[in-house]
Structures are given as C-alpha cells and as structure tokens.
Design a protein around this motif. Structure first.
Motif: not given
Length: 646
Positions: A1-10, A31-34, A36-38, A305-306
């Motif tokens: 999940m991208l939302s989890d990645v965002l909690k890291t150094e990214l 970015l957190e909201r959209y 995962d869809d992306l 994705a767009l």
C-alpha cells in the motif's frame, strides 16, 4: 500500500521538496488519498515496471504542483469542498469551434456576455491545440499539445481566456487526443528518424504479417476515405497502426513512457486553466490481438491512473470520456467494481441522443424505453453529458436486443432511420446527408444540423406555417429532454438560434470530403443580436423557449445529476415518461414525441404524484383525479407533486 510507504522516509524526501509545510501537507494528503488507486492500476497495466514508473511520475507531479498558479490552487480547494459541482442543475454546457464562434481565443473573450446571458457555466472549445497543416480530422491530428493553432492565438491567450471564464463561473473544457498523434508530431518525427525510444511510442511493423492478423478482428472507422487500420510509411520503413487516418499514428500505451508523457501534458494544460478534459478516442488506446481493440480492461486502469495522478496536483480537474460504445461497455467509463466512480467524471450519453431522433422519426418511444431500461445505474458521483447534436455524425447505435424487445428489427429500424434523416423516406421532414456509407454492413451515418434534421429547413422551403410550428416544437422538445434527464446538458453552438445546414462547406477544399461540416456553421452574430427582438420568427421562438427551459432547470433541484431518471411505463407509445425520485419529492417528466394531441390516462401520473401536480415549465397545476391529461403535440411536462410544491 502506498499509504504505508508514505509513513517511511519517502514522505520526508517529498516534504523536503516544499518550502511551505502547508503545501507539503496538501500534496502528501492527496498522495495518500489517491496513491493506492494510482499504484494499483499502474501495476495492473505495467507489472514489474510500475515501481520505476512511479518514481519518475512523482517528479512530474512535484514539478507540476510547484508550477500551479495560486488561483487554481484555490479552485482545487473549492472543488474538494463541493465535489458535486458538475452535477448541479445550474451546470449548462456550450460547445463551439473557436474560429467558427468568434474567430480567435481573444474573440471568444469578447463574447462572454453572450455566453453568460445564455446561462452557460461550462464551455467546450473544440480541438484548438496545434494540428498538422492541411487535412487534420477536424483538429484531432495534434502536432503539438503545448501550442495553440496559430490562427486562433497563443498559449498565453488560452490562459487569459481560461482566467476570464473562471471569473464568470464558467469552466473551460478542451479535447485531449489520447489514442494518436499527428504524423508530424515530434514523437513521430523522431520515430521516423530511427530513434528507438520514440519508435517504441508507436505500433510499427516491418511487414504485413502482424497487421493482417490484427485486421481479422478490427472494424473500419472511416471506410470511405481511410479503409483499413494500418498505413505503410516509407520513412518509418514499416506498417504503422493508424486507426483513423494515415496521418494519425496510434500510440503504444503499453509503453510506460507514453503514460508519463500524458500525465505531464495534462498537468501542463491544467495549469493553464483547463478544468475539463474530453478524453478523445479513449476506447481505442489499448490493442489486443484477436479483439476489436476497443474497451479493453487496460483502458479503464489507465484512465483511473491518469485521474489519480491529476487529482494529486489538480483536483479541480474533471475527465469526460468520449466513448461512443454500447451501453454495456459505456458504464465502465464511469467505473464499475474496483473502478466504481474512479475513472471519468462524465461520459457522453450517446444512446439517449440516438433515441431522441429515433422517437421523433417513428413517433414511438417503446425503443427509447427499452434502451434506457438496459442501462445499468451509474456511480452517484458521476454524470452524463447530454446532447441533442454534436460536432460529429449520428451513428445509429441501436442494439438488436433493444430493438427486439420493442418489437422491431434492429437492421430494419437502422435502415429506416438512415432513409428518414437523409430525406429519402416518403413524408420525412428531415434534411440530412449520408456520412460514411459502409456497403459491407449497410451502415449509413447521418450529418445535419439539429434544426434541419428536425424539419425546419424543409418547412421554410415550402413556407408551411404548420410544419414550421412542428419543427420549432420538436427542437424545444429535444432540448427539454436533455435539460431534464439529469446530467450536464451540452448545447451545440447555433442550436439556440436554430441554424440550418451550411452547404457552403463544399466550397472549402479541406472540408469538402467530410460532410460533417454541414452542421458546423459559422456563428450568425447578426441573428444572435436581433433574435430576441424577433420573438415570432422560428429562431426567436426557439431561442426564447430554450432560455426559458434553462431558467427553469437552474431553479429545479430535482434535476441534480446524482439522481437517475427511471423509465415509467407509458400507456401511450407516443409519450415517454421519466421519473426522478429526489429527496424533495418525486418528479415525473412527460414528453409527447408526436405532432398529435395525446389524451394520457391520468392514473399513471396520479399513482406517483397524487391528485395534484405542478408543471415546472408552464407553472400550470394539473388535477390528476380525472380520467386523462391532455398533451398537445411535442409538449413537455416537468411535474412535481402538489399544488404549491417546494
């Protein structure tokens, strides 16, 4: 999940790209909201290549975010607070070619009083990005997405016009051609020069083996002047996929670089003030052997994705799908299952447009009822683009299954409609032209202005006052349906003045081979300036009637597009009945598609509305406790319950 990645150094890395913490918070929250869809859709299309694409994509998004003007960022926030902005009854669209409407972009800016006075809140300017010189498919052969057609103005003129429109509460829509670029586009030029990066942007085959296998299942879009789907290009040294014309090269969306290019282009134009993008030829962008290469699953992943990428930077932006496909396929462009409400915000309701003309010709709405009943419900956060006519031809998109349920032969009814609207059927009132006759299938599409197809041209030729009256009433009936159905009504330039066919298109060499230009006339500003003084002329009556419909629509909350119109079975085949179940109360719309007076059994309305109802259009009160309700020829009713409804 991208939302989890965002909690890291990214997240920390991204935050460091901003000078202001609030701007950083806004970007990261979106970015957190959209995200995962992306990410999910990119993985579905590109597999293992998706992560590398995401890294490059974030750079594009950051750059666009930093470049986004402050007033557009404010619009983003306003749209997030009112996500139903496209669904409101006050939303009214107007569609025009810049040059034929006002000459140039600056000229359009000088005509905003006219648009505002008409009630327009959404302006679609037909293709204006720089096309190839000469024949260019009406502007859909784009040579440069970052430049405006030179005779119309500059990109700065476009930004100025967008800003002027925003100041009047009018959203600007432009066409974004996704399936192909002009052969003269920079990407195609580099591909022909042998650059392997750009050759991979297209589908280029060394011989006919690949094209022949694909052609076995591909239809022809323009059988008259562009047969086949591949063209040999001497400079490219191969056969190029060209669905529409030899000078329009289909893009290879299986290449992630193409996706990245278009995100960058969309955001560039969004930062110039474009609020809605018409995704042209969206159904064609994914190619699959053994299919017609339309409506493939990847199309919807790519659109999702767009949309997600654009929402991160510019959530004020909306997508409109130009997908003229069967109802069962069309609903996917608004989103089903995991894509539900996450792809395009609008889609053309082509079927409704076709059924309007079908019912006018046949004086029968049974097929109309069956076609509407076959539509699955759309996501509540999306809406339809409703129209009587558009810049394109009318293709008789009537399914054999719908026709059979209405007791008709699909091929027979399509043949009848082509005869009727090309003026060949005995007793027809229409004046249209056959476009793209396909002898293999018998298909004949139709060109013609709304007024000429509705009988006004023929009536004025004969001087018959009764036929003129019928033609005017037909035009107002058609517009009453698109204004009342629930969606964004799109008024095509000149229809508010009942402009007739413009046969002078044959005198323009680049237009002569394409008779669709017969319904793309130049705006008659002299008529526009005097039409309200000539109230009893056909143009004056159409104009006054349309303005009245628009005023009533804006004051009728029952027409919010989150509510679906449902077919109410009609006891009389000449009358279409639609029901809208709004929280403020039920609305029933009745449309008589014949010139005859219909005595409609009152029980069908009374069972829904009770003993009394008010017509929003005439402000008349109807007593429904009697046997019948009298509907004059081509009359429309928008009925709400009670003598004094809210």
């Amino acid at each position: 999940m991208l939302s989890d990645v965002l909690k890291t150094e990214l997240a920390a890395q991204l935050r460091s790209a901003f000078d202001d913490d609030r701007d950083a918070d806004t970007f990261l929250l979106r970015l957190e909201r959209y995200g995962d869809d992306l990410r999910d859709s990119l993985h579905a299309v590109y597999g293992d290549r998706a992560e590398a694409l995401l890294e490059r994509l974030l750079e594009v998004l950051l750059h666009a975010d930093h470049a986004r003007p402050a007033d557009l960022k404010r619009l983003d926030e306003a749209r997030l607070l009112r996500p139903d902005w496209l669904q409101a009854p006050e939303m009214v669209g107007y569609v025009a070619y810049t040059d034929r409407f006002a000459g140039t972009l600056k000229g359009v800016g000088e005509r905003l009083d006219y648009l505002e006075g008409l009630g327009v809140t959404y302006l679609h300017l037909m293709p204006l990005l720089k096309p190839r010189e000469g024949e260019n498919d009406g502007g859909y052969a784009v040579q440069d997405y970052r430049a405006v057609r030179p005779d119309l103005g500059t990109m700065d003129d476009l930004s100025t016009l967008a800003r002027q429109l925003r100041g009047r509460g009018i959203s600007l829509e432009l066409d974004l051609v996704l399936n192909h670029v002009a052969r003269k586009h920079e990407w195609a030029e580099k591909a022909r020069a042998g650059d392997p990066k750009y050759r991979a942007y297209f589908h280029i085959f060394p011989d006919r083996q690949g094209p022949d296998v694909f052609e076995a299942t591909l239809p022809e879009v323009f059988p008259d002047f562009a047969p086949g789907n591949f063209s040999y290009d001497e400079e490219a040294g191969g056969w190029v996929w060209t669905t529409f014309n030899s000078y329009q090269w289909d893009l290879n969306w299986a290449n992630p670089d193409v996706f990245l290019e278009f995100v960058d282009l969309i955001l560039y134009l969004a930062n110039r003030g474009v609020e809605v993008f018409r995704l042209d030829a969206i159904a064609f962008i994914w190619k699959r052997l053994g299919t017609d290469s339309q409506n493939q699953p990847e199309v919807h992943h790519l659109t999702r994705a767009l949309r997600a990428a654009v929402r991160i930077v510019a959530p004020a932006v909306a997508f409109k799908a130009e997908a003229i496909v069967a109802p069962a396929e069309l609903i996917h462009y608004l989103g089903t299952r995991t894509h539900h409400g996450k792809v395009s915000d609008l889609a053309y309701h082509n079927s409704l447009m076709v059924q309007l003309w079908s019912s006018l010709a046949s004086r029968n709405t049974r097929l109309f009822e069956e076609a509407l009943k076959a539509f699955p419900p759309k996501p509540t956060n999306t809406t339809w683009g409703m129209y009587v006519r558009c810049h394109d031809d009318i293709g008789w998109a009537i399914s054999d299954e719908d026709a059979a349920r209405a007791g008709l032969s699909g091929p027979g009814h399509r043949h009848f409609l082509s005869d009727f609207y090309s003026g060949q059927f005995p007793g027809t009132f229409a004046r249209g032209l056959v476009f793209q006759y396909n002898p293999a299938t018998g298909d004949r599409r139709i060109s013609g202005s709304a007024a000429s197809l509705a009988g006004l041209e023929a009536a004025l030729e004969t001087g018959d006052a009764g036929q003129t009256e019928d033609a005017v009433r037909r035009l107002l009936l058609l517009h009453a349906v698109i204004l009342g159905f629930g969606g964004v009504p799109l008024l095509y330039m000149g229809d508010e003045l009942a402009l007739l066919n413009d046969y002078a298109f044959e005198d323009v060499p680049e237009h002569a081979p394409d008779n669709r230009w017969v319904h793309r006339p130049r705006m008659d500003w002299a008529l526009a300036e005097r039409v309200q003084r000539e109230a009893y002329s056909p143009a004056g009556r159409v104009n006054a009637g349309l303005r009245h419909l628009l005023r009533v629509r804006k004051g009728t909350p029952h027409l919010h597009a989150s509510i679906e119109s449902q077919v109410l079975p009609s006891p009389d085949p000449r009358v279409l009945l639609l029901c809208r179940d709004h929280p403020l109360g039920v609305m029933v719309q009745a449309y008589n598609f014949s010139e005859e007076t219909v005595m409609l059994p009152a029980y069908v309305l009374r069972d829904v509305l009770g003993d009394h109802a008010q017509d929003r259009l005439s402000e008349s009160v109807f007593s429904l406790d009697r046997l019948t309700v009298r509907l004059k020829g081509y009359r429309a009713l928008w009925l709400v319950a009670g003598e004094n409804p809210v």
